[in-house]
Design a protein around this motif. Sequence first.
Motif: not given
Length: 204
Positions: A16-20, A28-41, A60-65
């Motif tokens: 979702c926010f890859d390479n921003c 992230i608010p408590n309403s969020v139950k899941s964060i996808g792979r590479s979301a903030f890569n 996988d790779n949620t906060f990599s690099w």
Amino acid sequence: TFNSITYSVDSIKESCFDNCPLLISVNIPNSVKSIGRSAFNACHGLVTVNLPDSITTIKDNTFSWCKSLTSVNIPNTVTRIEMSAFYGDSSLASISLPSSLTYIGYAVFRDCVSLSSIIIPNSVTTMETSVFENCSNLSSISFSTSLDSIPDYTFRQCTNLTSITIPNTITYLGGWAFCNCTSLRTVVLPNTINSINFSTFYWC
């Protein structure tokens, strides 16, 4: 909130926010139950992350690099940190792993070259290969007493590591587990060890 309308978000999708690169902080608010792979890569400007209690898995790779990341709050609800979740986060000097954690995936902290110490909580029962590979500033490790092995490449090229005491729950040391730990001077092995694989301490 968008156009004065507040929306409830229950998931952040893959990449979702890859390479921003201009993103600096994430709450992230408590309403969020899941964060996808590479979301903030590869969010190279990201400095701080606060995860809510609703999260149980860091994928996988949620906060990599995220090369500027220095602070991550992992709540005591997270049970799994999956493959390469923090791979290459070169500014991450410390991180607190929660007592709820049971699984650490492949190369989760690989190339976190500023990481100086780590406490693996006793709740961790499974750790994959290369988890701390090339953490070149790592000098202090506390092992989970629920682990029975140190997998392949786990501490390869941890060149600041000078001593290591293996707990008596460990029976197996994987191949290249401490390879190229060039500052390593003292190793204390328990009598529970029944197998040391090839090249475990190569180039020490």
